[in-house]
Design a protein around this motif. Structure first.
Motif, PDB file in Angstrom:
ATOM      1  N   ALA A 114       0.828  -1.206   0.000  1.00 55.71           N
ATOM      2  CA  ALA A 114       0.000   0.000   0.000  1.00 55.71           C
ATOM      3  C   ALA A 114       0.865   1.262   0.000  1.00 55.71           C
ATOM      4  CB  ALA A 114      -0.928  -0.006   1.209  1.00 55.71           C
ATOM      5  N   GLU A 115       1.934   1.216   0.799  1.00 54.97           N
ATOM      6  CA  GLU A 115       2.832   2.366   0.875  1.00 54.97           C
ATOM      7  C   GLU A 115       3.501   2.624  -0.478  1.00 54.97           C
ATOM      8  OE1 GLU A 115       6.569   3.972   3.630  1.00 54.97           O
ATOM      9  OE2 GLU A 115       5.790   1.938   3.875  1.00 54.97           O
ATOM     10  N   LEU A 116       4.000   1.564  -1.106  1.00 55.82           N
ATOM     11  CA  LEU A 116       4.667   1.716  -2.400  1.00 55.82           C
ATOM     12  C   LEU A 116       3.682   2.093  -3.506  1.00 55.82           C
ATOM     13  CD1 LEU A 116       7.086  -1.356  -2.291  1.00 55.82           C
ATOM     14  CD2 LEU A 116       7.714   1.067  -2.119  1.00 55.82           C
ATOM     15  N   ALA A 117       2.468   1.549  -3.423  1.00 57.94           N
ATOM     16  CA  ALA A 117       1.454   1.871  -4.429  1.00 57.94           C
ATOM     17  C   ALA A 117       1.123   3.357  -4.413  1.00 57.94           C
ATOM     18  CB  ALA A 117       0.192   1.051  -4.184  1.00 57.94           C
ATOM     19  N   ALA A 118       1.053   3.935  -3.215  1.00 57.60           N
ATOM     20  CA  ALA A 118       0.773   5.371  -3.107  1.00 57.60           C
ATOM     21  C   ALA A 118       1.898   6.201  -3.733  1.00 57.60           C
ATOM     22  CB  ALA A 118       0.582   5.755  -1.643  1.00 57.60           C
ATOM     23  N   GLU A 119       3.112   5.686  -3.676  1.00 56.30           N
ATOM     24  CA  GLU A 119       4.254   6.403  -4.235  1.00 56.30           C
ATOM     25  C   GLU A 119       4.394   6.205  -5.740  1.00 56.30           C
ATOM     26  OE1 GLU A 119       7.614   4.919  -2.117  1.00 56.30           O
ATOM     27  OE2 GLU A 119       6.996   5.765  -0.177  1.00 56.30           O
ATOM     28  N   ARG A 120       4.025   5.016  -6.229  1.00 57.81           N
ATOM     29  CA  ARG A 120       4.364   4.645  -7.602  1.00 57.81           C
ATOM     30  C   ARG A 120       3.180   4.456  -8.544  1.00 57.81           C
ATOM     31  NH1 ARG A 120       8.636  -0.206  -5.907  1.00 57.81           N
ATOM     32  NH2 ARG A 120      10.173   1.114  -4.841  1.00 57.81           N
ATOM     33  N   ARG A 121       1.967   4.535  -8.043  1.00 56.01           N
ATOM     34  CA  ARG A 121       0.808   4.219  -8.874  1.00 56.01           C
ATOM     35  C   ARG A 121       0.727   5.129 -10.096  1.00 56.01           C
ATOM     36  NH1 ARG A 121      -1.725   8.533  -9.693  1.00 56.01           N
ATOM     37  NH2 ARG A 121      -2.882   9.711  -8.148  1.00 56.01           N
ATOM     38  N   THR A 122       0.158   4.580 -11.165  1.00 59.03           N
ATOM     39  CA  THR A 122      -0.057   5.315 -12.404  1.00 59.03           C
ATOM     40  C   THR A 122      -1.553   5.549 -12.573  1.00 59.03           C
ATOM     41  OG1 THR A 122      -0.335   3.312 -13.724  1.00 59.03           O
ATOM     42  CG2 THR A 122       1.937   4.151 -13.448  1.00 59.03           C
ATOM     43  N   PRO A 123      -1.950   6.410 -13.501  1.00 60.17           N
ATOM     44  CA  PRO A 123      -3.391   6.593 -13.767  1.00 60.17           C
ATOM     45  C   PRO A 123      -4.067   5.270 -14.147  1.00 60.17           C
ATOM     46  CG  PRO A 123      -2.142   8.371 -14.767  1.00 60.17           C
ATOM     47  CD  PRO A 123      -1.141   7.385 -14.262  1.00 60.17           C
ATOM     48  N   GLU A 124      -3.339   4.408 -14.859  1.00 60.55           N
ATOM     49  CA  GLU A 124      -3.888   3.109 -15.252  1.00 60.55           C
ATOM     50  C   GLU A 124      -4.148   2.227 -14.030  1.00 60.55           C
ATOM     51  OE1 GLU A 124      -2.174   5.105 -18.548  1.00 60.55           O
ATOM     52  OE2 GLU A 124      -1.202   4.507 -16.661  1.00 60.55           O
ATOM     53  N   ASP A 125      -3.251   2.319 -13.047  1.00 57.65           N
ATOM     54  CA  ASP A 125      -3.442   1.557 -11.810  1.00 57.65           C
ATOM     55  C   ASP A 125      -4.714   1.989 -11.094  1.00 57.65           C
ATOM     56  OD1 ASP A 125      -1.088  -0.014 -11.958  1.00 57.65           O
ATOM     57  OD2 ASP A 125       0.101   1.665 -11.186  1.00 57.65           O
ATOM     58  N   ILE A 157      -3.412  -3.631  -5.754  1.00 58.26           N
ATOM     59  CA  ILE A 157      -2.551  -2.730  -4.982  1.00 58.26           C
ATOM     60  C   ILE A 157      -1.100  -3.178  -5.127  1.00 58.26           C
ATOM     61  CG2 ILE A 157      -1.911  -1.971  -2.651  1.00 58.26           C
ATOM     62  CD1 ILE A 157      -4.870  -2.024  -1.932  1.00 58.26           C
ATOM     63  N   ALA A 158      -0.891  -4.484  -5.044  1.00 58.98           N
ATOM     64  CA  ALA A 158       0.463  -5.027  -5.198  1.00 58.98           C
ATOM     65  C   ALA A 158       1.012  -4.711  -6.584  1.00 58.98           C
ATOM     66  CB  ALA A 158       0.459  -6.528  -4.958  1.00 58.98           C
ATOM     67  N   GLU A 159       0.167  -4.803  -7.603  1.00 61.21           N
ATOM     68  CA  GLU A 159       0.598  -4.459  -8.964  1.00 61.21           C
ATOM     69  C   GLU A 159       0.999  -2.991  -9.039  1.00 61.21           C
ATOM     70  OE1 GLU A 159      -2.310  -5.438 -11.888  1.00 61.21           O
ATOM     71  OE2 GLU A 159      -2.191  -7.597 -11.525  1.00 61.21           O
ATOM     72  N   ALA A 160       0.238  -2.147  -8.365  1.00 59.12           N
ATOM     73  CA  ALA A 160       0.522  -0.711  -8.377  1.00 59.12           C
ATOM     74  C   ALA A 160       1.815  -0.384  -7.638  1.00 59.12           C
ATOM     75  CB  ALA A 160      -0.646   0.066  -7.763  1.00 59.12           C
ATOM     76  N   ILE A 207      -4.669   7.209  -4.217  1.00 60.21           N
ATOM     77  CA  ILE A 207      -4.935   8.246  -5.230  1.00 60.21           C
ATOM     78  C   ILE A 207      -4.250   9.550  -4.850  1.00 60.21           C
ATOM     79  CG2 ILE A 207      -6.746   9.717  -6.218  1.00 60.21           C
ATOM     80  CD1 ILE A 207      -8.612   7.269  -6.073  1.00 60.21           C
ATOM     81  N   ASN A 208      -4.293   9.896  -3.553  1.00 61.94           N
ATOM     82  CA  ASN A 208      -3.708  11.152  -3.070  1.00 61.94           C
ATOM     83  C   ASN A 208      -2.193  11.069  -2.871  1.00 61.94           C
ATOM     84  OD1 ASN A 208      -6.243  12.341  -3.008  1.00 61.94           O
ATOM     85  ND2 ASN A 208      -6.617  11.754  -0.879  1.00 61.94           N
ATOM     86  N   ARG A 209      -1.614   9.900  -3.173  1.00 59.27           N
ATOM     87  CA  ARG A 209      -0.177   9.666  -3.021  1.00 59.27           C
ATOM     88  C   ARG A 209       0.293   9.887  -1.569  1.00 59.27           C
ATOM     89  NH1 ARG A 209       2.205   8.791  -7.840  1.00 59.27           N
ATOM     90  NH2 ARG A 209       1.264   9.660  -9.734  1.00 59.27           N
ATOM     91  N   GLU A 212       2.088   7.235   3.782  1.00 57.30           N
ATOM     92  CA  GLU A 212       1.993   6.951   5.220  1.00 57.30           C
ATOM     93  C   GLU A 212       0.567   6.597   5.615  1.00 57.30           C
ATOM     94  OE1 GLU A 212       2.888   9.143   9.530  1.00 57.30           O
ATOM     95  OE2 GLU A 212       3.721   9.989   7.675  1.00 57.30           O
ATOM     96  N   ALA A 213      -0.398   7.383   5.107  1.00 57.54           N
ATOM     97  CA  ALA A 213      -1.803   7.127   5.423  1.00 57.54           C
ATOM     98  C   ALA A 213      -2.284   5.817   4.796  1.00 57.54           C
ATOM     99  CB  ALA A 213      -2.673   8.286   4.936  1.00 57.54           C
ATOM    100  N   ALA A 214      -1.803   5.506   3.602  1.00 53.51           N
ATOM    101  CA  ALA A 214      -2.193   4.260   2.930  1.00 53.51           C
ATOM    102  C   ALA A 214      -1.715   3.052   3.733  1.00 53.51           C
ATOM    103  CB  ALA A 214      -1.611   4.226   1.517  1.00 53.51           C
TER     104      ALA A 214
END
Length: 236
Positions: A114-125, A157-160, A207-209, A212-214
């Motif tokens: 979840a932490e990494l997804a918030a940092e690295r997610r793309t619009p597609e994710d 989430i793991a993919e993101a 979504i809000n990147r 920490e909160a994620a």
């Protein structure tokens, strides 16, 4: 005394088909790349309906054990995750006292995902996560169990997170944990809706990147399954 009894689970035709296919894979009679017989032939051989065959294949595809290739039919996927997934299942059957260790591992993986997804997610994710969340909500509001939809949301989430190893490890340990949790715990509509809203919060932080909160929301989301695993070990 009642706590010493376990629920008796009646196997469905789909369960039995899955068990046969996984047994053939683990014994080496089905190897990576081998193609399964056509649905019609399998249905005739096993004396079940084609819909049973189709459901079993879909579930095994969901867990990465099989994959359907255009114009090639259904084949056995790579042996790495498949073999490990089978080993984890055996461990759960033989050493249920260590169930809490698997849950602890899941928490470590998912909080970091979840932490990494918030940092690295793309619009597609975000699109894929919203689709997974919508599928979960649809099942829940229809009064049905949404085990696979729940798992799919977590895998998205793991993919993101853009960490393929993390996703692979989650794919290995999470399905059996989720199914075990559902098997021994009565989930009513309110608890399912609670999970949905928790998913919403996690997605909002991603979504809000806000990494920490994620991570914090994911840890809170998994608190119940963690408490359950500890109580389950005590009972056994």
């Amino acid at each position: 005394m009642l706590e010493n009894f376990s629920e008796i689970r009646v196997e469905t035709p789909v369960d039995k088909i899955i068990k046969q296919i996984r047994s053939l894979i683990s014994s080496g009679q089905l190897a990576p790349g081998d193609r399964l017989p056509a649905e019609r032939k399998l249905a005739e051989k096993l004396a079940v309906s084609r819909s049973n065959i189709r459901d079993a294949i879909q579930k095994l595809e969901f867990y990465g054990i099989l994959k359907t290739l255009p114009q090639s039919g259904t084949v056995v996927a790579g042996i790495g995750i498949t073999a490990l997934e089978g080993l984890i299942t055996d461990v759960l059957k033989l050493e249920k006292s260590d169930f809490s260790s698997l849950v602890e591992t899941r928490v470590i993986l998912e909080v970091n995902a979840a932490e990494l997804a918030a940092e690295r997610r793309t619009p597609e994710d975000i699109i894929e996560l919203n689709k997974a969340l919508a599928a979960y909500e649809k099942k829940v509001r229809a009064g049905k169990q949404a085990v696979e939809e729940d798992l799919l949301f977590h895998l998205k989430i793991a993919e993101a997170s853009k960490n393929a190893v993390l996703k692979s490890l989650m794919l290995i340990i999470t399905p059996d944990i989720v199914n075990n949790f559902i098997q021994y715990k009565v989930c009513d509509d309110n608890s399912e809706l609670k999970v949905y809203h928790e998913h919403e919060q996690i997605l909002e932080h991603i979504i809000n990147r806000d990494s920490e909160a994620a991570a914090k929301a994911m840890r809170a989301h998994l608190h119940e399954v963690t408490a359950f695993s500890k109580s389950k070990n005590i009972l056994r």
